[in-house]
Design an enzyme around this catalytic site. Structure first.
Site, PDB file in Angstrom:
ATOM      1  N   ALA A  56      10.664  13.309  -4.530  1.00 49.13           N
ATOM      2  CA  ALA A  56      11.188  11.961  -4.358  1.00 49.13           C
ATOM      3  C   ALA A  56      12.618  11.924  -4.338  1.00 49.13           C
ATOM      4  CB  ALA A  56      10.562  10.979  -5.349  1.00 49.13           C
ATOM      5  N   ARG A  95       7.728   9.533   5.250  1.00 49.72           N
ATOM      6  CA  ARG A  95       6.874   9.804   4.149  1.00 49.72           C
ATOM      7  C   ARG A  95       6.805   8.370   3.390  1.00 49.72           C
ATOM      8  NH1 ARG A  95       6.594  15.023   0.632  1.00 49.72           N
ATOM      9  NH2 ARG A  95       4.467  14.447   0.514  1.00 49.72           N
ATOM     10  N   GLN A 208       2.675  23.326  -4.584  1.00 48.84           N
ATOM     11  CA  GLN A 208       4.144  23.302  -5.093  1.00 48.84           C
ATOM     12  C   GLN A 208       4.235  23.641  -6.415  1.00 48.84           C
ATOM     13  OE1 GLN A 208       2.090  20.855  -3.736  1.00 48.84           O
ATOM     14  NE2 GLN A 208       3.597  19.270  -2.596  1.00 48.84           N
ATOM     15  N   ASP A 249       6.432   9.768  -7.529  1.00 52.59           N
ATOM     16  CA  ASP A 249       7.272   9.291  -6.354  1.00 52.59           C
ATOM     17  C   ASP A 249       7.379   7.926  -6.461  1.00 52.59           C
ATOM     18  OD1 ASP A 249       5.606  11.925  -6.078  1.00 52.59           O
ATOM     19  OD2 ASP A 249       7.021  11.659  -4.286  1.00 52.59           O
ATOM     20  N   LYS A 260       1.939  13.419  -7.350  1.00 54.34           N
ATOM     21  CA  LYS A 260       1.040  14.412  -6.615  1.00 54.34           C
ATOM     22  C   LYS A 260      -0.491  14.316  -7.066  1.00 54.34           C
ATOM     23  CE  LYS A 260       2.210  16.311  -3.822  1.00 54.34           C
ATOM     24  NZ  LYS A 260       1.875  15.855  -2.582  1.00 54.34           N
TER      25      LYS A 260
HETATM   26  O1  MRU Z   1       4.428  15.890  -1.908  1.00 60.12           O
HETATM   27  P1  MRU Z   1       5.653  16.152  -2.609  1.00 60.12           P
HETATM   28  O2  MRU Z   1       5.690  17.572  -2.837  1.00 60.12           O
HETATM   29  O3  MRU Z   1       6.894  15.674  -2.051  1.00 60.12           O
HETATM   30  O4  MRU Z   1       5.288  15.654  -3.882  1.00 60.12           O
HETATM   31  C1  MRU Z   1       6.261  15.947  -4.965  1.00 60.12           C
HETATM   32  C2  MRU Z   1       5.954  15.143  -6.422  1.00 60.12           C
HETATM   33  O5  MRU Z   1       4.448  14.618  -6.314  1.00 60.12           O
HETATM   34  C3  MRU Z   1       6.746  15.181  -7.345  1.00 60.12           C
HETATM   35  O6  MRU Z   1       6.187  15.263  -8.434  1.00 60.12           O
HETATM   36  C4  MRU Z   1       7.451  13.859  -7.367  1.00 60.12           C
HETATM   37  O7  MRU Z   1       8.134  13.771  -6.014  1.00 60.12           O
HETATM   38  C5  MRU Z   1       8.584  13.971  -8.410  1.00 60.12           C
HETATM   39  S1  MRU Z   1       9.971  14.976  -8.153  1.00 60.12           S
HETATM   40  C6  MRU Z   1      11.195  14.832  -9.454  1.00 60.12           C
END
Ligand code: MRU
Length: 368
Positions: A56, A95, A208, A249, A260
């Site tokens: 995010a 997104r 990830q 997010d 996620k």
């Molecule tokens: O799909 P992504 O890789 O963008 O998802 C990221 C996450 O879910 C993170 O945990 C979230 O963005 C917090 S990042 C500090």
């Protein structure tokens, strides 16, 4: 944080070639550390939607640089306002779940609109992107400082054992600019000599955790163990997890968090086993306009091939491998919502609070 011993940020303006923003191409980490160059607003949109950049806070800062590039493009157009408004809409749609995107684009748009003169508008958009980037570094550091006593307290109870922390996805510095959110207290504890060990959820479908969290923890010398996504509950049942820290997010006014896909299951297991479940967040992920996360947070649906295939290192290069029958279709829900009742506390740059409207507004009274 460091890659191969060198301190890096995740995004920066290239000094040699102006009007060019560089970032790491996260689709190829940890196997290849490629630099990806963003030279237009369209490049920024593609980088966000294809997950060259993700997480995010980094998505938000990338969008702010995208608005700077859009302002440069618009200054060469007859219809400045039309071009900038279209770029803003496209960036926001790239997104849907992380609210930082809208937060950054709207700030940029209002600064651009409020500034007189084309050159001045472009300069103002760049200054905002640079400020949001710097603010994120400070914010993530503060999150770590506020959460450090939680780790210190666990360590004090059992000084002979490392503090075992489970995390999901990547809420590390690669998702931000530096420090990360969930990882910031871990890095700060490690720097103070507190023994920490991290259970890293692999985080299917895009892994990830395996690709990014394991990579960055390894680069900082933090002991960690990669686990299949379904392992956390078992570890918690056997007292092998002292706390869970994840990112978010989008956080609602009442403290629900979208993160996620799979985060909710970890929160349920933590709740059943009395393991504290913390969510670390910069206030830029709070959507003050909504209350009920389940009803009101848009959940991104991504390409089914991210589930049908798995990416990894072949003999020489990064390859995608089909893991199901050719004819099998898949559903790819990007995020899920963890209700506030399952969250032990929200860790913000202003301190830790209960996951509730009262908790959040006690730290952010300007939103009461
Ligand atoms: O799909 P992504 O890789 O963008 O998802 C990221 C996450 O879910 C993170 O945990 C979230 O963005 C917090 S990042 C500090």
């Amino acid at each position: 944080m460091k890659i191969n011993g060198l301190h890096q940020h995740t995004i920066w303006v290239d000094n040699l070639h102006s009007q060019q923003v560089n970032t790491f191409d996260q689709r190829y980490l940890p196997h290849q550390c490629n630099i990806y160059t963003i030279q237009s607003s369209l490049d920024a949109i593609n980088a966000i939607s294809n997950m060259v950049v993700r997480g995010a806070p980094l998505i938000g800062v990338t969008a702010a640089y995208g608005m700077w590039l859009a302002a440069i493009e618009a200054s060469k157009h007859k219809n400045f306002e039309g071009h900038i408004a279209t770029a803003a809409e496209q960036l926001k749609a790239s997104r849907p779940t992380a609210v930082n995107l809208t937060w950054a684009v709207d700030q940029s748009l209002s600064i651009i609109n409020a500034t007189k003169g084309l050159t001045e508008k472009v300069d103002a958009a760049l200054a905002l992107a640079e400020r949001l980037k710097q603010d994120d570094v400070e914010t993530c550091f503060q999150i770590g400082t506020h959460a450090l006593p939680l780790i210190e307290a666990i360590h004090a109870k059992n000084p002979k054992k490392p503090v075992n922390i489970l995390t999901h996805c990547n809420a590390g510095w690669l998702a931000c600019i530096d420090w990360g959110t969930a990882t910031s207290p871990i890095y700060q504890a490690h720097d103070l000599g507190i023994p920490v060990h991290v259970w890293v959820d692999e985080t299917r479908p895009r892994n990830q955790g395996a690709n990014l969290t394991a990579f960055e923890l390894g680069q900082q010398g933090i002991p960690h163990t990669l686990i299949a996504d379904n392992t956390g509950g078992h570890l918690m049942q056997h007292g092998m997890v002292d706390m869970v820290i994840v990112g978010t997010d989008r956080t609602t006014r009442q403290g629900d968090v979208a993160n996620k896909i799979g985060t909710y299951l970890k929160a349920l297991a933590a709740n059943d086993n009395n393991v504290p479940f913390y969510v670390a967040l910069p206030s830029s992920t709070i959507d003050w306009k909504i209350n009920d996360g389940l009803e009101e947070i848009p959940i991104e649906m991504r390409d089914e091939n991210e589930v049908r295939f798995i990416r990894g290192k072949g003999s020489n290069e990064v390859v995608d491998v089909l893991i199901c029958p050719e004819s099998t279709t898949a559903a790819n829900y990007g995020f899920d919502v963890t209700p506030a009742r399952l969250v032990t506390g929200l860790i913000t740059e202003r301190g830790i609070c209960e996951a509730s409207e009262q908790g959040l507004t006690s730290l952010f009274p300007e939103h009461a």
